[in-house]
Design a protein around this motif. Structure first.
Motif, PDB file in Angstrom:
ATOM      1  N   HIS A  62       1.017  -1.201   0.124  1.00  0.00           N
ATOM      2  CA  HIS A  62       0.010   0.065   0.003  1.00  0.00           C
ATOM      3  C   HIS A  62       0.875   1.466   0.021  1.00  0.00           C
ATOM      4  O   HIS A  62       0.485   2.270  -0.731  1.00  0.00           O
ATOM      5  N   ASN A  63       1.823   1.143   0.823  1.00  0.00           N
ATOM      6  CA  ASN A  63       2.846   2.320   0.880  1.00  0.00           C
ATOM      7  C   ASN A  63       3.539   2.688  -0.527  1.00  0.00           C
ATOM      8  O   ASN A  63       3.633   3.698  -1.145  1.00  0.00           O
ATOM      9  N   MET A  64       3.845   1.336  -1.146  1.00  0.00           N
ATOM     10  CA  MET A  64       4.429   1.513  -2.348  1.00  0.00           C
ATOM     11  C   MET A  64       3.396   2.035  -3.273  1.00  0.00           C
ATOM     12  O   MET A  64       4.017   2.538  -4.374  1.00  0.00           O
ATOM     13  N   ALA A  65       2.419   1.699  -3.726  1.00  0.00           N
ATOM     14  CA  ALA A  65       1.411   1.938  -4.484  1.00  0.00           C
ATOM     15  C   ALA A  65       1.116   3.532  -4.106  1.00  0.00           C
ATOM     16  O   ALA A  65       1.012   4.525  -5.271  1.00  0.00           O
ATOM     17  N   LEU A  66       1.367   4.022  -2.990  1.00  0.00           N
ATOM     18  CA  LEU A  66       1.074   5.579  -2.803  1.00  0.00           C
ATOM     19  C   LEU A  66       2.410   6.339  -3.469  1.00  0.00           C
ATOM     20  O   LEU A  66       2.285   7.366  -4.159  1.00  0.00           O
ATOM     21  N   ARG A  67       3.473   5.702  -3.213  1.00  0.00           N
ATOM     22  CA  ARG A  67       4.736   6.458  -3.529  1.00  0.00           C
ATOM     23  C   ARG A  67       4.583   6.468  -5.165  1.00  0.00           C
ATOM     24  O   ARG A  67       4.854   7.249  -5.751  1.00  0.00           O
ATOM     25  N   ASP A  68       4.278   5.141  -5.846  1.00  0.00           N
ATOM     26  CA  ASP A  68       3.993   5.407  -7.120  1.00  0.00           C
ATOM     27  C   ASP A  68       3.017   6.298  -7.953  1.00  0.00           C
ATOM     28  O   ASP A  68       3.352   6.985  -8.967  1.00  0.00           O
ATOM     29  N   ARG A  69       2.014   6.489  -7.026  1.00  0.00           N
ATOM     30  CA  ARG A  69       0.723   7.478  -7.324  1.00  0.00           C
ATOM     31  C   ARG A  69       1.526   8.903  -7.312  1.00  0.00           C
ATOM     32  O   ARG A  69       1.253   9.847  -8.221  1.00  0.00           O
ATOM     33  N   VAL A  70       2.317   9.175  -6.400  1.00  0.00           N
ATOM     34  CA  VAL A  70       2.829  10.439  -6.248  1.00  0.00           C
ATOM     35  C   VAL A  70       3.900  10.819  -7.306  1.00  0.00           C
ATOM     36  O   VAL A  70       3.795  11.603  -8.027  1.00  0.00           O
ATOM     37  N   ALA A  71       4.730   9.779  -7.832  1.00  0.00           N
ATOM     38  CA  ALA A  71       5.842   9.831  -8.601  1.00  0.00           C
ATOM     39  C   ALA A  71       5.327   9.983 -10.073  1.00  0.00           C
ATOM     40  O   ALA A  71       5.884  10.496 -11.067  1.00  0.00           O
ATOM     41  N   SER A  72       4.048   9.423 -10.386  1.00  0.00           N
ATOM     42  CA  SER A  72       3.321   9.634 -11.541  1.00  0.00           C
ATOM     43  C   SER A  72       2.835  10.861 -11.782  1.00  0.00           C
ATOM     44  O   SER A  72       2.580  11.243 -12.839  1.00  0.00           O
ATOM     45  N   GLY A  73       2.816  11.735 -10.720  1.00  0.00           N
ATOM     46  CA  GLY A  73       2.418  12.975 -11.108  1.00  0.00           C
ATOM     47  C   GLY A  73       0.734  13.194 -10.892  1.00  0.00           C
ATOM     48  O   GLY A  73       0.406  14.263 -11.013  1.00  0.00           O
ATOM     49  N   ALA A  74       0.307  11.919 -10.314  1.00  0.00           N
ATOM     50  CA  ALA A  74      -1.253  12.217 -10.541  1.00  0.00           C
ATOM     51  C   ALA A  74      -1.771  12.991  -9.308  1.00  0.00           C
ATOM     52  O   ALA A  74      -2.795  13.825  -9.414  1.00  0.00           O
ATOM     53  N   MET A  75      -0.830  13.373  -8.437  1.00  0.00           N
ATOM     54  CA  MET A  75      -1.383  14.535  -7.272  1.00  0.00           C
ATOM     55  C   MET A  75      -0.941  15.878  -7.278  1.00  0.00           C
ATOM     56  O   MET A  75      -1.230  16.742  -6.814  1.00  0.00           O
ATOM     57  N   GLY A  76      -0.139  16.111  -8.649  1.00  0.00           N
ATOM     58  CA  GLY A  76       0.526  17.393  -8.546  1.00  0.00           C
ATOM     59  C   GLY A  76       1.832  17.404  -7.526  1.00  0.00           C
ATOM     60  O   GLY A  76       2.089  16.383  -7.163  1.00  0.00           O
ATOM     61  N   LYS A  77       2.110  18.844  -7.575  1.00  0.00           N
ATOM     62  CA  LYS A  77       3.086  19.053  -6.627  1.00  0.00           C
ATOM     63  C   LYS A  77       2.588  18.706  -4.992  1.00  0.00           C
ATOM     64  O   LYS A  77       1.484  19.277  -4.669  1.00  0.00           O
ATOM     65  N   LEU A  78       3.419  17.963  -4.298  1.00  0.00           N
ATOM     66  CA  LEU A  78       2.989  17.768  -2.877  1.00  0.00           C
ATOM     67  C   LEU A  78       3.144  19.225  -2.170  1.00  0.00           C
ATOM     68  O   LEU A  78       4.045  19.935  -2.338  1.00  0.00           O
ATOM     69  N   LEU A 130      -1.428  12.752   2.695  1.00  0.00           N
ATOM     70  CA  LEU A 130      -0.760  13.455   1.690  1.00  0.00           C
ATOM     71  C   LEU A 130      -1.739  14.617   0.831  1.00  0.00           C
ATOM     72  O   LEU A 130      -2.685  14.122   0.342  1.00  0.00           O
ATOM     73  N   GLU A 131      -1.173  15.854   0.901  1.00  0.00           N
ATOM     74  CA  GLU A 131      -1.947  16.982   0.040  1.00  0.00           C
ATOM     75  C   GLU A 131      -1.266  17.231  -1.006  1.00  0.00           C
ATOM     76  O   GLU A 131      -0.327  17.835  -0.918  1.00  0.00           O
ATOM     77  N   GLY A 132      -1.996  17.343  -2.405  1.00  0.00           N
ATOM     78  CA  GLY A 132      -1.155  17.705  -3.559  1.00  0.00           C
ATOM     79  C   GLY A 132      -1.980  18.707  -3.994  1.00  0.00           C
ATOM     80  O   GLY A 132      -3.091  18.994  -3.635  1.00  0.00           O
ATOM     81  N   GLU A 133      -1.181  19.365  -5.001  1.00  0.00           N
ATOM     82  CA  GLU A 133      -1.922  20.287  -5.774  1.00  0.00           C
ATOM     83  C   GLU A 133      -3.185  19.935  -6.439  1.00  0.00           C
ATOM     84  O   GLU A 133      -4.364  20.505  -6.563  1.00  0.00           O
ATOM     85  N   LYS A 134      -3.214  18.673  -6.872  1.00  0.00           N
ATOM     86  CA  LYS A 134      -4.265  18.277  -7.687  1.00  0.00           C
ATOM     87  C   LYS A 134      -5.304  16.995  -6.913  1.00  0.00           C
ATOM     88  O   LYS A 134      -6.235  16.547  -7.462  1.00  0.00           O
ATOM     89  N   ALA A 135      -4.854  16.287  -5.780  1.00  0.00           N
ATOM     90  CA  ALA A 135      -5.420  15.469  -5.312  1.00  0.00           C
ATOM     91  C   ALA A 135      -5.195  15.214  -3.866  1.00  0.00           C
ATOM     92  O   ALA A 135      -3.892  15.725  -3.246  1.00  0.00           O
TER      93      ALA A 135
END
Ligand code: NDP
Length: 399
Positions: A190-206, A305-310
Motif C-alpha cells: 500500500h505504501n509502495m502504491a502511494l509512492r508510485d501514485r506520487v511519482a506518476s504526478g497524479a497528485m501534482g506537486k505535494l 498527503l495533500e497535493g495540488e491536484k488530489a
C-alpha cells in the motif's frame, strides 16, 4: 529469460551449493515460546497469522535476538518468502533458542550465544545476519557481523545516533559486505502504491503531509524506555515511520525542522525518554510535513498527503496487516474517491527477499545504511529543535 526470471522460475542460483537451502519446514507450534505483553492492555495482539508456505532454495539468514519481532513476525515471515530461510539463531537464552530452532527446523548446532557470535563465520549456510536486538546493540552487532564478512540486515532505528550510523556504514564498506536497514514500509504494497501514485504526478506537486504513529506503552521496565538501550523514546521507535514516510513518499529531503517534546515527570515510564513528540519538516519545494508520535495514546497510525491536484490517505499506514489506501481524483470537474484493492503481502518477507536478491545478484539494497543515517541526522535536529524551542536548519544533502 533474464537471470531474475530464471531464479524465480526454477529457484536455481549461481552461488556455492552449500549456501543453498532446502524448503523451510512448517513450524511446529507445540512447545512454542510465549512472550509477555509489553503494550498497554488496550492494544491489540499483533501476532502474524499462518499460513507457512513451502519455498524453493533459500538464502540462509541468522536471526540475532529472539524477542517479539523475531518470534511474532520475522520467523513466521520466512514461510511467505521466496528466497530466504532461517538457518541459525543467536540468543542469550539457549533453552529458548533451542525450542525455537526445533520449531523452525533449524539445526541445534546452528544455535549460538552472543559470546560465540563469531562462530557464525564458520557456518557456510549463513549468508545474511539479521540484527533484531535493542537499538543500543545494533552498532556492536553490525560491526561484529561485518568483521566475519556476512551481509547484514539491521532493524530500525539503525542505531542511537548519527555517529553510530556512520561507523556502521564505514565498517560494512571496509569489510565489503552489504548493509540494509529494515524499513519494512518501503516494501509494503500500500505504501509502495502511494509512492508510485506520487511519482506518476497524479497528485501534482505535494504541499502537505500529516501523519501520526503512536501507541500506549505498558511495562515501565522494558528496554524501549531505557535511554542507553533505546537511544530515545517514541521518536526513534514509532515516530520514525512518519519521518521516513515523508521523505520516502515525496522523494525530497527536509531543510528545516521544528519540534515540541513532552516528558511527564510523574510517570515511571518516562524517566529517561520522551513520551510524545510533534515535529514539522519543511522542504525547499514548499512541501511541509506535520507529524506526531506518542507512547501515551492508544494506537493510532495514519498519514495523509495533500497535493495540488488530489489528496491520498493511508489509514492504517504502518500496520503489519490491514493497511488501507484511499485517494481522490478529478475526472473532468467531478472529484471521485477511490479505495484500490491492493493485495496484502507479508512485508517482512518482501523485505528479506529484497535483501536476498541483492546478495544473489550483487546489487545495492533500496534502503541502505545511508537511509538510516539520514533519519538519524534529522531526528537529532528534531531533538535539538524540541530542546531549544527553535527551528533547526539542515543542509540540503544531509549524508
Ligand atoms: P524485544 O525486547 O521483544 O526483543 C529483543 C531481544 O533482544 C530480546 O528478546 C533478547 O533476545 C535480545 N537482547 C539482547 N540483549 C538485550 C538486552 N540488554 N535487553 C533486552 N533484550 C536484549 O524487542 P523487539 O523484538 O520488539 O525489538 C527488537 C528490534 O526490532 C528493535 O531495534 C526494534 O526497534 C525493532 N522493531 C522493529 C519493528 C518493525 O516493524 N520493523 C517492530 C518492532 C521492533 P534473546 O533472549 O534471544 O537474547
Amino acid at each position: 529469460m533474464n537471470r531474475r526470471e530464471f531464479v524465480r522460475s526454477v529457484g536455481a542460483v549461481s552461488v556455492a551449493p552449500t549456501a543453498l537451502m532446502q524448503e523451510p519446514q512448517k513450524p511446529n507450534q507445540e512447545n512454542a515460546v510465549q512472550l509477555s505483553q509489553i503494550h498497554g492492555a488496550s492494544e491489540q495482539d499483533e501476532k502474524a497469522p499462518g499460513p507457512f508456505l513451502p519455498g524453493r532454495r533459500r538464502v540462509g539468514y541468522a536471526i540475532v535476538g529472539l524477542g517479539r519481532l523475531s518470534l511474532d513476525q520475522i520467523l513466521p515471515a520466512f514461510g511467505s518468502s521466496q528466497y530466504c530461510a532461517p538457518v541459525a539463531l543467536v540468543s542469550g537464552d539457549k533453552t529458548k533458542a533451542l525450542r525455537i530452532a526445533d520449531q523452525y527446523g533449524i539445526d541445534s548446532a546452528s544455535v549460538y550465544g552472543y559470546d560465540s557470535f563469531e562462530r557464525l563465520a564458520d557456518n557456510p549456510r549463513v549468508q545474511a545476519i539479521y540484527v533484531v536486538l535493542p537499538n543500543g546493540l545494533h552498532e556492536e552487532y553490525v560491526l561484529r557481523a561485518a568483521k566475519i564478512k556476512k551481509h547484514i540486515l539491521c532493524e530500525k532505528p539503525m542505531a542511537r545516533t548519527s555517529a553510530e550510523a556512520r561507523r556502521m556504514i564505514a565498517g560494512c564498506a571496509a569489510a565489503n559486505v552489504k548493509l540494509m536497514i529494515a524499513y519494512r514500509q518501503q516494501y509494503e504494497p500500500h505504501n509502495m502504491a502511494l509512492r508510485d501514485r506520487v511519482a506518476s504526478g497524479a497528485m501534482g506537486k505535494l504541499r502537505g503531509f500529516i501523519s501520526s504513529n503512536s501507541q500506549q506503552q505498558g511495562d515501565p521496565s522494558q528496554w524501549r524506555l531505557n535511554l542507553k538501550l533505546a537511544g530515545g523514546g517514541c521518536l526513534p521507535d514509532v515516530g520514525l515511520y512518519c519521518l521516513n514516510a515523508a521523505r520516502f513518499l515525496s522523494g525530497e529531503e527536509p531543510n528545516e525542522v521544528s519540534a515540541t517534546l513532552w516528558q511527564p515527570k510523574n510517570d515511571p515510564r518516562f524517566r529517561e525518554v520522551e513520551a510524545s513528540c510533534s515535529f514539522t519538516l519543511k522542504f525547499s519545494s514548499g512541501f511541509v510535513a506535520s507529524c506526531s508520535t506518542s507512547y501515551d495514546v492508544h494506537k493510532s497510525q495514519f498519514l495523509r498527503l495533500e497535493g495540488e491536484k488530489a489528496w491520498a490517505e493511508l489509514s492504517p499506514a504502518f500496520g503489519y496487516h490491514g493497511n488501507k489506501l484511499r485517494y481522490s481524483q478529478l475526472q473532468g470537474e467531478v472529484e471521485t474517491e477511490f479505495t484500490p484493492q491492493i493485495e496484502e503481502k507479508n512485508q517482512f518477507a518482501l523485505e528479506m527477499d529484497h535483501f536476498a536478491e541483492c546478495i544473489l545478484e550483487n546489487r545495492a539494497p533500496r534502503t541502505p545504511g545511508e537511509e538510516g543515517l539520514r533519519d538519524h541526522i534529522i531526528m537529532e535536529a528534531i531533538y535539538e529543535a524540541g530542546r531549544t524551542r527553535r527551528s533547526v536548519t539542515l543542509s540540503g544533502s544531509p549524508v
